[in-house]
Design a protein around this motif. Structure first.
Motif, mmCIF file in Angstrom:
data_model
loop_
_atom_site.group_PDB
_atom_site.id
_atom_site.type_symbol
_atom_site.label_atom_id
_atom_site.label_comp_id
_atom_site.label_asym_id
_atom_site.label_seq_id
_atom_site.Cartn_x
_atom_site.Cartn_y
_atom_site.Cartn_z
ATOM 1 N N VAL A 1 0.852 -1.196 0.000
ATOM 2 C CA VAL A 1 0.000 0.000 0.000
ATOM 3 C C VAL A 1 0.889 1.247 0.000
ATOM 4 O O VAL A 1 1.816 1.358 0.809
ATOM 5 N N ARG A 2 0.602 2.142 -0.900
ATOM 6 C CA ARG A 2 1.301 3.438 -0.902
ATOM 7 C C ARG A 2 0.410 4.468 -0.215
ATOM 8 O O ARG A 2 -0.711 4.732 -0.667
ATOM 9 N N ILE A 3 0.918 5.030 0.877
ATOM 10 C CA ILE A 3 0.208 6.098 1.583
ATOM 11 C C ILE A 3 0.932 7.401 1.289
ATOM 12 O O ILE A 3 2.152 7.501 1.463
ATOM 13 N N GLY A 4 0.178 8.373 0.807
ATOM 14 C CA GLY A 4 0.775 9.635 0.401
ATOM 15 C C GLY A 4 0.153 10.826 1.105
ATOM 16 O O GLY A 4 -0.944 10.752 1.664
ATOM 17 N N SER A 5 0.872 11.932 1.078
ATOM 18 C CA SER A 5 0.384 13.197 1.630
ATOM 19 C C SER A 5 0.579 14.280 0.583
ATOM 20 O O SER A 5 1.504 14.223 -0.237
ATOM 21 N N ARG A 6 -0.279 15.301 0.648
ATOM 22 C CA ARG A 6 -0.224 16.363 -0.354
ATOM 23 C C ARG A 6 -0.833 17.632 0.219
ATOM 24 O O ARG A 6 -1.831 17.598 0.945
ATOM 25 N N LEU A 7 -0.208 18.762 -0.087
ATOM 26 C CA LEU A 7 -0.793 20.061 0.218
ATOM 27 C C LEU A 7 -0.455 21.019 -0.916
ATOM 28 O O LEU A 7 0.510 20.811 -1.663
ATOM 29 N N VAL A 8 -1.240 22.048 -1.038
ATOM 30 C CA VAL A 8 -0.987 23.110 -2.005
ATOM 31 C C VAL A 8 -0.840 24.405 -1.219
ATOM 32 O O VAL A 8 -1.741 24.790 -0.470
ATOM 33 N N ASP A 9 0.324 25.060 -1.359
ATOM 34 C CA ASP A 9 0.557 26.257 -0.551
ATOM 35 C C ASP A 9 -0.075 27.491 -1.201
ATOM 36 O O ASP A 9 -0.683 27.420 -2.280
ATOM 37 N N ASP A 10 0.052 28.635 -0.531
ATOM 38 C CA ASP A 10 -0.620 29.853 -0.977
ATOM 39 C C ASP A 10 -0.051 30.407 -2.282
ATOM 40 O O ASP A 10 -0.675 31.266 -2.920
ATOM 41 N N ALA A 11 1.125 29.932 -2.670
ATOM 42 C CA ALA A 11 1.705 30.347 -3.946
ATOM 43 C C ALA A 11 1.340 29.387 -5.067
ATOM 44 O O ALA A 11 1.808 29.539 -6.197
ATOM 45 N N GLY A 12 0.508 28.381 -4.762
ATOM 46 C CA GLY A 12 0.070 27.424 -5.763
ATOM 47 C C GLY A 12 1.025 26.273 -5.994
ATOM 48 O O GLY A 12 0.815 25.475 -6.912
ATOM 49 N N VAL A 13 2.068 26.153 -5.149
ATOM 50 C CA VAL A 13 3.033 25.062 -5.292
ATOM 51 C C VAL A 13 2.509 23.826 -4.560
ATOM 52 O O VAL A 13 2.067 23.921 -3.401
ATOM 53 N N THR A 14 2.550 22.687 -5.224
ATOM 54 C CA THR A 14 2.138 21.420 -4.619
ATOM 55 C C THR A 14 3.336 20.754 -3.947
ATOM 56 O O THR A 14 4.407 20.637 -4.545
ATOM 57 N N TRP A 15 3.135 20.321 -2.717
ATOM 58 C CA TRP A 15 4.147 19.594 -1.951
ATOM 59 C C TRP A 15 3.582 18.212 -1.647
ATOM 60 O O TRP A 15 2.413 18.084 -1.273
ATOM 61 N N ALA A 16 4.395 17.170 -1.814
ATOM 62 C CA ALA A 16 3.872 15.818 -1.627
ATOM 63 C C ALA A 16 4.948 14.889 -1.077
ATOM 64 O O ALA A 16 6.153 15.099 -1.276
ATOM 65 N N ALA A 17 4.494 13.841 -0.383
ATOM 66 C CA ALA A 17 5.370 12.797 0.155
ATOM 67 C C ALA A 17 4.635 11.475 0.058
ATOM 68 O O ALA A 17 3.413 11.430 -0.100
ATOM 69 N N HIS A 18 5.374 10.381 0.166
ATOM 70 C CA HIS A 18 4.713 9.072 0.192
ATOM 71 C C HIS A 18 5.643 8.032 0.814
ATOM 72 O O HIS A 18 6.863 8.207 0.871
ATOM 73 N N GLY A 19 5.039 6.984 1.291
ATOM 74 C CA GLY A 19 5.757 5.813 1.762
ATOM 75 C C GLY A 19 5.056 4.556 1.281
ATOM 76 O O GLY A 19 3.826 4.546 1.111
ATOM 77 N N ASP A 20 5.824 3.510 1.041
ATOM 78 C CA ASP A 20 5.264 2.217 0.618
ATOM 79 C C ASP A 20 5.276 1.263 1.807
ATOM 80 O O ASP A 20 6.343 1.015 2.395
ATOM 81 N N PHE A 21 4.119 0.722 2.151
ATOM 82 C CA PHE A 21 3.946 -0.087 3.344
ATOM 83 C C PHE A 21 3.394 -1.461 2.986
ATOM 84 O O PHE A 21 2.797 -1.651 1.921
ATOM 85 N N VAL A 22 3.565 -2.401 3.914
ATOM 86 C CA VAL A 22 2.999 -3.741 3.773
ATOM 87 C C VAL A 22 1.974 -3.935 4.881
ATOM 88 O O VAL A 22 2.287 -3.766 6.073
ATOM 89 N N ALA A 23 0.740 -4.257 4.505
ATOM 90 C CA ALA A 23 -0.316 -4.467 5.506
ATOM 91 C C ALA A 23 0.006 -5.672 6.375
ATOM 92 O O ALA A 23 0.563 -6.677 5.906
ATOM 93 N N ASP A 24 -0.346 -5.579 7.666
ATOM 94 C CA ASP A 24 -0.048 -6.677 8.593
ATOM 95 C C ASP A 24 -1.073 -7.801 8.434
ATOM 96 O O ASP A 24 -1.908 -7.790 7.513
ATOM 97 N N SER A 25 -1.015 -8.777 9.326
ATOM 98 C CA SER A 25 -1.874 -9.963 9.209
ATOM 99 C C SER A 25 -3.351 -9.630 9.334
ATOM 100 O O SER A 25 -4.209 -10.426 8.938
ATOM 101 N N ASN A 26 -3.666 -8.450 9.875
ATOM 102 C CA ASN A 26 -5.053 -8.006 9.971
ATOM 103 C C ASN A 26 -5.433 -7.048 8.842
ATOM 104 O O ASN A 26 -6.530 -6.472 8.857
ATOM 105 N N GLY A 27 -4.516 -6.852 7.900
ATOM 106 C CA GLY A 27 -4.783 -5.935 6.800
ATOM 107 C C GLY A 27 -4.690 -4.476 7.201
ATOM 108 O O GLY A 27 -5.259 -3.607 6.534
#
Length: 452
Positions: free
Chosen positions: A33-59
């Motif tokens: 699963v890729r979980i990502g974050s994103r924001l757009v600042d007041d100057a219209g610039v998009t900032w983003a991050a992400h991490g790739d994760f593995v779900a545990d035995s309970n999903g």
């Protein structure tokens, strides 16, 4: 969007430094699963991050315990999706050099400093969006008015609680060598329940362009304004970099007003004056018509050399060696060390051990040595932060570009030191220490239950 999966943010809205828990559920055990974050600042610039994760035995995936296998950060880090954000397109030093916004020159998103920041979170498997959520990071709580200060020669901004039914502590917040008004810490400090005066002292409106022979009487007028207009229980001060230096200067020379101080990445002496047009020369501060003793800058490069070397170095010009050579001379220690033992209240010094802009951790140790030798009467502490340089942001702040800044007045690419991950980790220690310090100075915050 497949609705069987979910993203949970706890709390979904909070003061920016509050610890935020991010968790996902409803996936197949072992699913990537890729979980990502994103924001757009007041100057219209998009900032983003992400991490790739593995779900545990309970999903399920809990960022407090699940490692990011790869992405803009790796490993276990509950704050990784905040600090590792990068601007789009992918940033290099040209993003900072060519920026028109001062925030972008510092390598962080550009926002109104009191505006709530909305961060969108998403969970994908492959190209399929499975879940989304939003977290709102509040910079200023309700009940505070933001007012300009233009009284006589005073210039700045006050963050003042509308409820005046009871007295509260007040903090003067001071900017560093970029000038203007300090609004990085100020809204958050006000949100803890204190009145805050962000007092400009150069590079703002009709104030001087540089830090050169600025009279301490100007700040004395600021303290008197606070006493008259805010009627605080006590006054404390804080500042970072040259503002950290100024914090120690004011605590030493005006102890009748200052009953607590936080000096962030400071030095143990006053520094030579600085003007963006003329370079380094003369004193930074005067008091009662006399120069505050300072360390001459014999070993610092000219602005021309700093710019050239900063352009050549991968993370900007490192000024620390030149400062250290100037500050470690016996005559400087004997004649220019600040009389910090005269301070009228508790002192907190915060430093980055890998500061490449000037040797603040070493300098803070000299301050502590002097306090100890002089039998200082109040509590004091030096918080020295590993893997941290000159920048000490608040938690849940972007630090991906924190190794350097493009100085907005000097037009020089300057090395800061530390690492993005280390700076982010240290931000929690910094904030917690600041909150605790003000509890010591003022007692409990005026608002109960605010995050620490």
């Amino acid at each position: 969007m497949n609705t069987t999966a979910s993203l949970h943010v706890t709390p979904p809205e909070a003061l920016q430094p509050t610890p935020i828990r991010i968790a996902a559920a409803g996936f197949a055990p072992g699913e990537s699963v890729r979980i990502g974050s994103r924001l757009v600042d007041d100057a219209g610039v998009t900032w983003a991050a992400h991490g790739d994760f593995v779900a545990d035995s309970n999903g399920a995936i809990d960022l407090d315990s699940a490692p990011s296998e790869q992405g803009t950060y790796a490993g276990i880090d509950p704050t990784g999706l905040f600090w590792s954000m990068l601007p789009s397109p992918l940033a290099d030093r040209n993003f900072m050099i060519q920026a028109t916004e001062r925030s972008h020159k510092m390598g962080v998103p550009h926002f109104d400093p009191v505006k709530t920041i909305n961060v969108e979170l998403t969970a994908h498997t492959g190209n399929t969006l499975r879940a989304r959520a939003t977290v709102r990071l509040t910079r200023l709580v309700d009940g505070i008015e933001l007012l300009p200060v233009r009284d006589g020669r005073l210039r700045g901004t006050v963050l003042r609680w509308k409820d005046r039914s009871r007295p509260r502590g007040a903090i003067m917040s001071l900017t560093g060598s970029g000038g203007g008004v300090e609004m990085g810490y100020a809204p958050l400090l006000a949100s803890l329940g204190y009145d805050v005066l962000s007092l400009a002292y150069f590079a703002y409106e009709d104030l001087p362009r540089g830090i050169a022979s600025i009279p301490l009487e100007y700040f004395e007028e600021g303290f008197q304004w606070m006493q008259r207009e805010l009627r605080p229980t006590r006054i404390a001060i804080q500042g970072a970099s040259r503002g950290g230096e100024l914090t120690l200067v004011l605590a030493s020379y005006l102890p009748e007003y200052v009953k607590g101080a936080i000096a962030i990445v400071p030095m143990y002496t006053s520094s030579a004056g600085w003007d963006p047009a003329q370079g380094v020369a003369g004193p930074s501060w005067t008091f009662r018509g006399q120069d505050i003793p300072f360390a001459p800058s014999n070993n610092l490069r000219s602005l021309v050399d700093m710019k050239r070397l900063g352009d050549e170095a991968p993370y900007g010009y490192p000024a620390t060696p030149g400062y250290r050579a100037d500050l470690d001379r016996p005559e400087v220690r004997a004649n220019a060390a600040l009389p910090v033992e005269l301070a009228g209240g508790p002192l907190l010094l915060i430093s980055g051990k890998d500061d490449q802009m000037w040797p603040c951790s070493w300098g803070s140790d000299r301050v502590v040595d002097r306090l100890r030798a002089k039998g200082f009467a109040h509590p004091y502490r030096h918080l020295a932060l590993d893997d941290t340089g000159h920048l000490t942001p608040t938690p849940n702040t972007v630090t991906s570009l924190s190794r350097a800044v493009f100085h907005s007045l000097a037009n020089v690419f300057l090395a800061c030191g530390g690492s993005p991950a280390g700076t982010a980790l240290a931000s929690r220690k910094t904030w917690d220490a600041m909150v605790e310090h003000y509890r010591i100075v003022f007692g409990e915050p005026a608002i109960k239950g605010q995050p620490s």
